[in-house]
Design an enzyme around this catalytic site. Structure first.
Site, PDB file in Angstrom:
ATOM      1  N   LYS A  22       0.926  -1.170   0.165  1.00 31.60           N
ATOM      2  CA  LYS A  22      -0.076  -0.084   0.002  1.00 31.60           C
ATOM      3  C   LYS A  22       0.829   1.159   0.088  1.00 31.60           C
ATOM      4  O   LYS A  22       0.502   2.059  -0.874  1.00 31.60           O
ATOM      5  CB  LYS A  22      -0.901  -0.024   1.299  1.00 31.60           C
ATOM      6  N   ASN A  23       1.818   1.368   1.101  1.00 33.92           N
ATOM      7  CA  ASN A  23       2.590   2.564   1.120  1.00 33.92           C
ATOM      8  C   ASN A  23       3.500   2.911   0.069  1.00 33.92           C
ATOM      9  O   ASN A  23       4.025   3.999  -0.065  1.00 33.92           O
ATOM     10  CB  ASN A  23       3.183   2.605   2.564  1.00 33.92           C
ATOM     11  N   ARG A  92      -3.995  10.116   3.587  1.00 32.24           N
ATOM     12  CA  ARG A  92      -2.536  10.717   3.846  1.00 32.24           C
ATOM     13  C   ARG A  92      -1.632  11.070   2.452  1.00 32.24           C
ATOM     14  O   ARG A  92      -1.181  12.123   2.153  1.00 32.24           O
ATOM     15  CB  ARG A  92      -1.781  10.227   5.001  1.00 32.24           C
ATOM     16  N   CYS A 116      -5.160   8.314   9.047  1.00 32.42           N
ATOM     17  CA  CYS A 116      -5.563   7.552  10.101  1.00 32.42           C
ATOM     18  C   CYS A 116      -5.268   8.448  11.494  1.00 32.42           C
ATOM     19  O   CYS A 116      -4.317   9.347  11.406  1.00 32.42           O
ATOM     20  CB  CYS A 116      -4.857   6.201  10.375  1.00 32.42           C
ATOM     21  N   ARG A 121       0.533  14.437  12.884  1.00 35.03           N
ATOM     22  CA  ARG A 121       0.923  14.031  11.697  1.00 35.03           C
ATOM     23  C   ARG A 121       1.417  15.499  10.755  1.00 35.03           C
ATOM     24  O   ARG A 121       0.549  15.641   9.709  1.00 35.03           O
ATOM     25  CB  ARG A 121       0.066  13.318  11.080  1.00 35.03           C
ATOM     26  N   PRO A 122       2.107  16.448  11.343  1.00 36.10           N
ATOM     27  CA  PRO A 122       2.360  17.839  10.575  1.00 36.10           C
ATOM     28  C   PRO A 122       3.191  17.440   9.387  1.00 36.10           C
ATOM     29  O   PRO A 122       3.713  16.317   8.831  1.00 36.10           O
ATOM     30  CB  PRO A 122       3.153  18.621  11.340  1.00 36.10           C
ATOM     31  N   ILE A 123       3.079  18.485   8.407  1.00 29.17           N
ATOM     32  CA  ILE A 123       3.750  18.165   7.391  1.00 29.17           C
ATOM     33  C   ILE A 123       4.747  19.236   6.982  1.00 29.17           C
ATOM     34  O   ILE A 123       5.239  19.717   5.811  1.00 29.17           O
ATOM     35  CB  ILE A 123       2.909  18.450   5.901  1.00 29.17           C
ATOM     36  N   ASP A 124       5.355  19.735   8.210  1.00 26.84           N
ATOM     37  CA  ASP A 124       6.447  20.821   8.061  1.00 26.84           C
ATOM     38  C   ASP A 124       7.824  20.467   7.317  1.00 26.84           C
ATOM     39  O   ASP A 124       8.435  21.189   6.541  1.00 26.84           O
ATOM     40  CB  ASP A 124       6.550  21.401   9.675  1.00 26.84           C
ATOM     41  N   GLN A 125       7.933  19.418   7.373  1.00 23.89           N
ATOM     42  CA  GLN A 125       9.284  18.870   6.700  1.00 23.89           C
ATOM     43  C   GLN A 125       9.326  18.840   5.025  1.00 23.89           C
ATOM     44  O   GLN A 125       9.977  19.180   4.522  1.00 23.89           O
ATOM     45  CB  GLN A 125       9.840  17.392   7.414  1.00 23.89           C
ATOM     46  N   ASP A 304       3.878   0.623  11.874  1.00 22.05           N
ATOM     47  CA  ASP A 304       2.920  -0.018  11.482  1.00 22.05           C
ATOM     48  C   ASP A 304       2.637  -1.395  12.139  1.00 22.05           C
ATOM     49  O   ASP A 304       1.471  -2.043  11.724  1.00 22.05           O
ATOM     50  CB  ASP A 304       2.970  -0.005  10.113  1.00 22.05           C
ATOM     51  N   ILE A 326       6.996   6.948  17.228  1.00 20.57           N
ATOM     52  CA  ILE A 326       6.648   7.657  16.089  1.00 20.57           C
ATOM     53  C   ILE A 326       5.423   8.578  16.198  1.00 20.57           C
ATOM     54  O   ILE A 326       5.337   9.747  15.617  1.00 20.57           O
ATOM     55  CB  ILE A 326       6.490   6.736  14.736  1.00 20.57           C
ATOM     56  N   ARG A 396      -9.162  -0.227   3.801  1.00 21.28           N
ATOM     57  CA  ARG A 396      -7.973   0.526   3.158  1.00 21.28           C
ATOM     58  C   ARG A 396      -6.705   0.092   2.799  1.00 21.28           C
ATOM     59  O   ARG A 396      -6.166   0.425   1.669  1.00 21.28           O
ATOM     60  CB  ARG A 396      -8.076   1.904   3.987  1.00 21.28           C
TER      61      ARG A 396
END
Ligand code: EPU
Length: 417
Positions: A22-23, A92, A116, A121-125, A304, A326, A396
Site C-alpha cells: 500500500k505505502n 494521507r 488515520c 502528523r504535521p507536514i512541516d518537513q 505499523d 513515531i 483501506r
C-alpha cells in the site's frame, strides 16, 4: 457501514500470497503524473486507498485503467486544478500529488491531507523541502497555495527521517535544476521503490535506502513500467497470525529482509519459522517468551506492526514492553484488547503487557487501520465470536483480507450494517 464477524480458535494452514505494498503504491501513483508519457505499474493492490488516488487522477484529467493489478496511467491531458477537500482528505498519500504537481507545473493548490487519526502528523518537513527548492508556501484555512518561479536543487536536512517528506522532496527535486541532497532521509523500502520508478522515467537519483539521497534534476521524465514491492506490513501481520495459530502457514511472495526486525524478535520469542528466498513458513508458538520492543524508522521495528504484534505479546509467558516513538496516539487498540481479556497498561509512550492471557470474543471497534489489524488477530485467536465495527479502516490497507484468511481456515465474514 461494514463490520467483520470472526469465530476464533481455528488453526491457519495453507498459503497466503502477499499483495503489493500500500505505502509504495500510494506514492508511485501520484509520482506517475511527473511523466510526460504513459506509465504502467504492476502489482497494484485492490484496496480503497487506491480508489481514492484514482479519483484524484481522474479529477485532474488523467486516463486510468486497472486490470489484473496493472495500472496504466496516461497523464498527457492532465490539468493542474485544485483537488477538492472531500477527495484529498480521504488519505494521507494525497500530499504526494502536492509534490508531483509542484514539480511538474511549479504551482499547486491543495488541502491538508487526511489519513488515520494516530497523532498530529504535521507536514512541516515536506513544506521545508519545497521552500529550500525555491517554492513559496502560503496557507489559508488548511489550504496550501504553493508557487515557484523556478525550482532549483538544494540541501535539505530533515529533522526526522520522514517517509512522506523524503518522497515529496525526491518528487520535486527530480524536476528541479541541479543537485538536491536529502540528509537524514528515511530508508524504508518504499522509498527505494519510488526512486527506482523515477529513475526508470529518466530521473537521476542515487542513495535511496540510505540516509543521504542525491537527486540531479532533469527537464523531462518519460513513460516506463514498474512493479510495486510486496507489502511488508501485510506480510508481518500474517506472520503474526502464523505465530498465533499457524500449522505450516506459508506467507508467500515476500521479501524476508524487509520484515527482519519482526522475524528476529519472533526468534527471541522462540517461534518456529522456515525462512526461504521469498516465503516464510510459520507454526504456532506454544509458550512464547516475553520481549521488549521499540518502534523506529526502517530498518527498526515498524510502527505499523506495533499494534498487530501487541496481540502476540498477550500470549507471551511474562511481561513484555512496547514503546511507540513515531506517533502520539497509536494505542487505541489497547482498551479493546483489555475488553477481550488482555492485561495491558498504558504508561506514557509505553505499554506493558502481562501474559499469557486468554482472549474472549467481544464487540470492538477498529479505530484506525493497524488497530483494526490487531483486533482481527485477537479475534482469530479468541474464544467465541468477535464483531469488529468500522472495518472500513482496515479495508483501506489489506487486499482481499476476508478471502485470504478464509482460504487458510479462518471463520471470518464481512457484513453490511
Ligand atoms: N513528522 C513531522 N513532520 C513532517 C513529517 C513527519 O513531524 O513533516 C512526524 C510525524 O508526525 C510522525 C513521524 O514524523 O510522527 C513519521 O512520519 P512520516 O512522515 O515518516 O510518516 P508518513 O509519511 O506520514 C508513512 C506511512 C505510515 C507509516 C509512516 C512511518 C504512507 C501513506 N503512510 O506515513 O503508514 O506509519 O510512514 O513508517 O506511506 C499505515 O500504513 O498504517 C501508516 C500510518
Amino acid at each position: 457501514m461494514k463490520q467483520i464477524k470472526v469465530y476464533g480458535g481455528n488453526t491457519l494452514k495453507g498459503t497466503i500470497k502477499i499483495s503489493g505494498a500500500k505505502n509504495s503504491a500510494v506514492a508511485l501513483i501520484p509520482a506517475s503524473i511527473l511523466s510526460d508519457d504513459i506509465v504502467k505499474i504492476d502489482n497494484v493492490p485492490n484496496i480503497s486507498d487506491i480508489y481514492a488516488l484514482n479519483e484524484i487522477l481522474e479529477f485532474l484529467g488523467a486516463e486510468v485503467t486497472l486490470e489484473d493489478g496493472i495500472m496504466t496511467i496516461n497523464p498527457k491531458l492532465i490539468e493542474n486544478k485544485e483537488v477538492p477537500k472531500e477527495i484529498s482528505s480521504k488519505l494521507r498519500a494525497s500530499y504526494y500529488f502536492m509534490a508531483a504537481l509542484l514539480g511538474k507545473y511549479k504551482h499547486v493548490e491543495m488541502y491538508f491531507p487526511g489519513g488515520c487519526k494516530i497523532g498530529a502528523r504535521p507536514i512541516d518537513q515536506t513544506l521545508k523541502g519545497f521552500e529550500i527548492l525555491g517554492a513559496k508556501v502560503k496557507e489559508e484555512n488548511n489550504k496550501f497555495i504553493i508557487d515557484a518561479e523556478e525550482l532549483i536543487g538544494g540541501h535539505v536536512y530533515l529533522d526526522m527521517p520522514s517517509v512522506g517528506a523524503t518522497i515529496n522532496t525526491m518528487l520535486v527535486a527530480s524536476k528541479a535544476k541541479g543537485l538536491t541532497i536529502i540528509e537524514n532521509a528515511a530508508k524504508e523500502p518504499e522509498i527505494v521503490n519510488v526512486a527506482t520508478f523515477l529513475n526508470n522515467m529518466g530521473a537521476k537519483i542515487t542513495g535511496a535506502g540510505t540516509s543521504e539521497i542525491r537527486i540531479n534534476g532533469v527537464e523531462k521524465l518519460h513513460g516506463c513500467f514498474t512493479e510495486v514491492i510486496p507489502d511488508r506490513i501485510e506480510t508481518g501481520t500474517y506472520i503474526i497470525a502464523g505465530a498465533l495459530l499457524g500449522n505450516n502457514l506459508k506467507i508467500d511472495n515476500i521479501i524476508p529482509e524487509h520484515v527482519e526486525s519482526l522475524t528476529l524478535k519472533l526468534v527471541e520469542m522462540g517461534v518456529d519459522m522456515d525462512i526461504g528466498n521469498n516465503y516464510i513458513i510459520i507454526n504456532k508458538c506454544e509458550n512464547p517468551k516475553p520481549v521488549n520492543l521499540k518502534t523506529l524508522g526502517y530498518p527498526g521495528f515498524p510502527t505499523d506492526l506495533q499494534q498487530p504484534v501487541t496481540t502476540l505479546l498477550t500470549k507471551c509467558n511474562g511481561v513484555s514492553t512496547l514503546e511507540e516513538t513515531i506517533y502520539e496516539n497509536r494505542f487505541q487498540n489497547v482498551p479493546y484488547l483489555n475488553e477481550m481479556g488482555a492485561d495491558i497498561d498504558i504508561i506514557g509512550k509505553k505499554i506493558k503487557i502481562k501474559g499469557p492471557t486468554k482472549l474472549y470474543g467481544a464487540k470492538v471497534t477498529a479505530t484506525d487501520l493497524r488497530a483494526g489489524a490487531c483486533l482481527i488477530l485477537a479475534a482469530l485467536v479468541a474464544d467465541g465470536e468477535t464483531i469488529i465495527t468500522d472495518i472500513e479502516h482496515v479495508l483501506r490497507g489489506y487486499e482481499n483480507l476476508i478471502e485470504k484468511l478464509t482460504n487458510v481456515g479462518a471463520k471470518i465474514s464481512l457484513e453490511e450494517i
